[in-house]
Scaffold this active site. Structure first.
Site, PDB file in Angstrom:
ATOM      1  N   ASP A   1      -7.890  20.060  16.931  1.00  0.00           N
ATOM      2  CA  ASP A   1      -7.514  18.776  17.517  1.00  0.00           C
ATOM      3  C   ASP A   1      -8.028  17.599  16.672  1.00  0.00           C
ATOM      4  OD1 ASP A   1      -6.303  17.154  19.351  1.00  0.00           O
ATOM      5  OD2 ASP A   1      -7.540  17.772  21.054  1.00  0.00           O
TER       6      ASP A   1
ATOM      7  N   TYR B   1      -9.292   3.092  13.952  1.00  0.00           N
ATOM      8  CA  TYR B   1      -8.057   2.288  13.899  1.00  0.00           C
ATOM      9  C   TYR B   1      -7.980   1.348  15.100  1.00  0.00           C
ATOM     10  CZ  TYR B   1      -3.167   1.127  14.918  1.00  0.00           C
ATOM     11  OH  TYR B   1      -2.012   0.451  15.254  1.00  0.00           O
TER      12      TYR B   1
ATOM     13  N   SER C   1     -10.507  -1.397  15.091  1.00  0.00           N
ATOM     14  CA  SER C   1     -10.211  -2.497  14.159  1.00  0.00           C
ATOM     15  C   SER C   1      -9.091  -3.379  14.717  1.00  0.00           C
ATOM     16  CB  SER C   1      -9.842  -1.951  12.768  1.00  0.00           C
ATOM     17  OG  SER C   1      -8.607  -1.266  12.791  1.00  0.00           O
ATOM     18  N   LYS C   2      -8.100  -2.780  15.378  1.00  0.00           N
ATOM     19  CA  LYS C   2      -7.027  -3.590  15.962  1.00  0.00           C
ATOM     20  C   LYS C   2      -7.585  -4.427  17.125  1.00  0.00           C
ATOM     21  CE  LYS C   2      -3.164  -3.717  15.134  1.00  0.00           C
ATOM     22  NZ  LYS C   2      -2.361  -4.508  14.145  1.00  0.00           N
TER      23      LYS C   2
ATOM     24  N   THR D   1      -1.426  -3.054  19.288  1.00  0.00           N
ATOM     25  CA  THR D   1      -1.080  -1.729  19.770  1.00  0.00           C
ATOM     26  C   THR D   1      -1.642  -1.468  21.160  1.00  0.00           C
ATOM     27  OG1 THR D   1      -1.540   0.612  19.353  1.00  0.00           O
ATOM     28  CG2 THR D   1      -3.133  -0.930  18.486  1.00  0.00           C
ATOM     29  N   ASP D   2      -1.046  -0.517  21.867  1.00  0.00           N
ATOM     30  CA  ASP D   2      -1.589  -0.129  23.182  1.00  0.00           C
ATOM     31  C   ASP D   2      -2.901   0.652  23.045  1.00  0.00           C
ATOM     32  OD1 ASP D   2      -0.559   2.262  22.171  1.00  0.00           O
ATOM     33  OD2 ASP D   2       0.695   2.710  23.909  1.00  0.00           O
ATOM     34  N   GLU D   3      -3.202   1.127  21.804  1.00  0.00           N
ATOM     35  CA  GLU D   3      -4.397   1.967  21.629  1.00  0.00           C
ATOM     36  C   GLU D   3      -5.689   1.198  21.890  1.00  0.00           C
ATOM     37  OE1 GLU D   3      -4.503   4.650  18.368  1.00  0.00           O
ATOM     38  OE2 GLU D   3      -2.364   5.040  18.449  1.00  0.00           O
TER      39      GLU D   3
ATOM     40  N   THR E   1       0.879  -1.176   0.000  1.00  0.00           N
ATOM     41  CA  THR E   1       0.000   0.000   0.000  1.00  0.00           C
ATOM     42  C   THR E   1       0.915   1.224   0.000  1.00  0.00           C
ATOM     43  OG1 THR E   1      -0.028   0.251   2.399  1.00  0.00           O
ATOM     44  CG2 THR E   1      -1.667  -1.264   1.437  1.00  0.00           C
TER      45      THR E   1
ATOM     46  N   LYS F   1       3.494  10.247  10.210  1.00  0.00           N
ATOM     47  CA  LYS F   1       3.470  10.107  11.657  1.00  0.00           C
ATOM     48  C   LYS F   1       4.282  11.237  12.280  1.00  0.00           C
ATOM     49  CE  LYS F   1       1.292   6.140  11.168  1.00  0.00           C
ATOM     50  NZ  LYS F   1       1.868   4.837  10.985  1.00  0.00           N
ATOM     51  N   LEU F   2       3.964  11.561  13.530  1.00  0.00           N
ATOM     52  CA  LEU F   2       4.470  12.794  14.148  1.00  0.00           C
ATOM     53  C   LEU F   2       5.978  13.055  13.940  1.00  0.00           C
ATOM     54  CD1 LEU F   2       3.659  15.204  16.140  1.00  0.00           C
ATOM     55  CD2 LEU F   2       4.733  13.796  17.892  1.00  0.00           C
TER      56      LEU F   2
ATOM     57  N   GLY G   1     -11.689  12.757  18.793  1.00  0.00           N
ATOM     58  CA  GLY G   1     -11.555  11.650  19.756  1.00  0.00           C
ATOM     59  C   GLY G   1     -10.132  11.426  20.222  1.00  0.00           C
TER      60      GLY G   1
ATOM     61  N   ASP H   1      -2.203  -9.442  -0.913  1.00  0.00           N
ATOM     62  CA  ASP H   1      -3.133  -8.804   0.018  1.00  0.00           C
ATOM     63  C   ASP H   1      -3.503  -9.833   1.080  1.00  0.00           C
ATOM     64  OD1 ASP H   1      -5.371  -7.706   1.289  1.00  0.00           O
ATOM     65  OD2 ASP H   1      -6.113  -6.770  -0.559  1.00  0.00           O
TER      66      ASP H   1
END
Ligand code: NAD
Ligand code: DAU
Length: 378
Positions: free
Chosen positions: A314, A184, A187-188, A135-137, A38, A223-224, A317, A61
């Site tokens: 911002d 995101y 879904s994780k 992820t921790d999210e 991708t 990403k940041l 969420g 895929d």
């Protein structure tokens, strides 16, 4: 021991570090990098290992069940390290369907193919592993103990240990309830549940790990940290969401790759391990460190580019704080981060400044031609 391992998402940021580590460390293993390429997949991330005899690349895929099942059977795959995903929160807010498709259905497709193939073997699940990288999210967001008017008890160059416990005493543990907030993380979370369900229902040997924010070479500059390094270099505005007060827990990507190696080989089946560096930073503080480092390495006056900071609307969420407790991994398997944050950020900024061609190709989109030139006619 010879093994055949598929690493999905190996052309992405973390995946490319995992592929490099496994290819170099395990010459007897056959490492198959499976990636759809991708916008986030870039084979130039793996130039240094692409000609090694134990490395191969398959453009696929993860949602293509038939193709993956065929690959499992033909290559006798006995291990899967699953990193392929849509990974950027901002994109998930704009296009949640793609995230559900890849992250949920793609993971389910891999699980079902692994189950069918491994169950068909005489030894069945013996010596097999489906290792899912999460992820921790998924745990949601932690409160800031003192969200208003925080006076950090440290300077922006403070060591990682000074950042530990800086913003609250509560952490994400392996037992923390899942409370995802973004499409995101939802879904994780869903994919994590499917992985555990395949263990609990069919006995598929699985491990799930949940890691905090990674930084380092080869991260896509949306990403940041890489986005801001590139913008500072070009003296473009730095879009800081909200007041820049959100806290993230940062880990150098090679330390994550080392943890994955350790857990793949020594982790206990059906377990979850949290991975994180006890290294919490408010966005605005980390941004100042990045500005000072870029300025210094470019021979500018340190802090000269602080006025590029631009506070913008911002993120919807926007989770306030992430902080991982990785004590279980440290105590049970003896992992710990190898780099202090100051070293890691210096190494990272230096890498982006020295790898101008990689960065320019990614920003311009030219990297997408690398597959055609290197692989298409092989
Ligand atoms: P990334 O976006 O840099 O790379 C993702 C890779 O997956 C790309 O190479 C992309 O081409 C591939 N991919 C996407 N959809 C695919 C599909 N349908 N089929 C096959 N390949 C596909 O992501 P990353 O930051 O390296 O993250 C890798 C994994 O680690 C993800 O599962 C992510 O959720 C997880 N994670 C990331 C972080 C982080 O800070 N970046 C932290 C914790 C966990
Ligand atoms: O915690 C692990 C997660 O870390 C991974 O699962 C994700 O795949 C990965 O993308 C990362 O998610 P974040 O949303 O935390 O990372 P990002 O780099 O997008 O943003 C870091 C913080 O910086 C976040 O609080 C939002 C803020 N930010 C980000 C961007 C891109 C800004 O203020 N401005 C920006 O332009």
């Amino acid at each position: 021991m010879k093994r055949t391992i598929v690493i999905t998402g190996g052309a992405g940021f973390i995946g490319s570090h995992v592929v490099r580590l496994f290819v170099n460390k395990y010459p007897d293993y056959s490492i198959i990098n499976l990636d759809k390429l991708t916008y986030a997949g870039n084979l130039a991330n793996l130039k240094d290992v692409e000609n090694k005899p134990n490395y191969s690349f398959v453009k696929m895929d993860i949602c293509d069940f038939d193709a993956f099942y065929k690959l499992m059977c033909e290559k006798h795959v006995d291990g899967i390290i699953h990193l392929a995903a849509e990974s950027h929160v901002d994109r998930s807010i704009k296009d949640p369907f793609t995230f559900a498709k890849t992250n949920v259905l793609g993971t389910l497709s891999l699980l079902q193919a692994a189950k069918l193939y491994w169950e068909s073997l005489p030894e069945k699940y013996e010596g097999k592993l489906f290792y899912h990288i999460s992820t921790d999210e998924v745990y949601g967001a932690l409160e800031m103990t003192n969200p208003e008017g925080i006076e950090p008890p440290f300077s922006t160059t403070a060591s990682s240990s000074e950042h530990h416990l800086a913003y609250g005493k509560d952490f994400f543990y392996e037992t923390t309830k899942y409370t995802p907030h973004s499409p995101y993380s939802a879904s994780k979370a869903s994919s994590d549940h499917f992985v555990r369900a395949f263990h609990d229902t069919y006995g598929l040997p699985t491990i799930v790990t949940n890691c905090s924010n990674n930084y380092g070479p080869y991260q896509f500059p949306e990403k940041l940290i890489p986005l801001f390094i590139n913008n500072i270099k070009q003296r473009k505005p730095l879009p800081v969401y909200g007041k820049g007060e959100n806290v993230r827990d940062w880990l150098f990507v090679e330390d994550h790759a080392r943890a994955i190696d350790l857990i793949f080989h020594k982790g206990n089946v059906a377990e979850t391990y949290n991975i994180g560096g006890f290294n919490e930073w408010k966005n605005i503080d980390i941004i100042k460190v990045v500005i000072n480092t870029v300025d210094r390495l470019l021979g500018r006056k340190e802090g000269e580019d602080l006025d590029l900071i631009t506070f913008v609307t911002d993120r919807l969420g926007h989770d306030a704080r992430y902080a991982i407790d990785s004590t279980k991994l440290q105590k049970e398997l003896g992992w710990e981060p190898s780099l202090q944050f100051e070293e890691g950020i210096e190494k990272t900024v230096r890498w982006y400044l020295e790898n101008e061609e990689w960065l320019n190709n990614v920003v311009s989109g030219d990297y997408e031609k690398y597959y055609d030139s290197m692989y298409k006619n092989r």
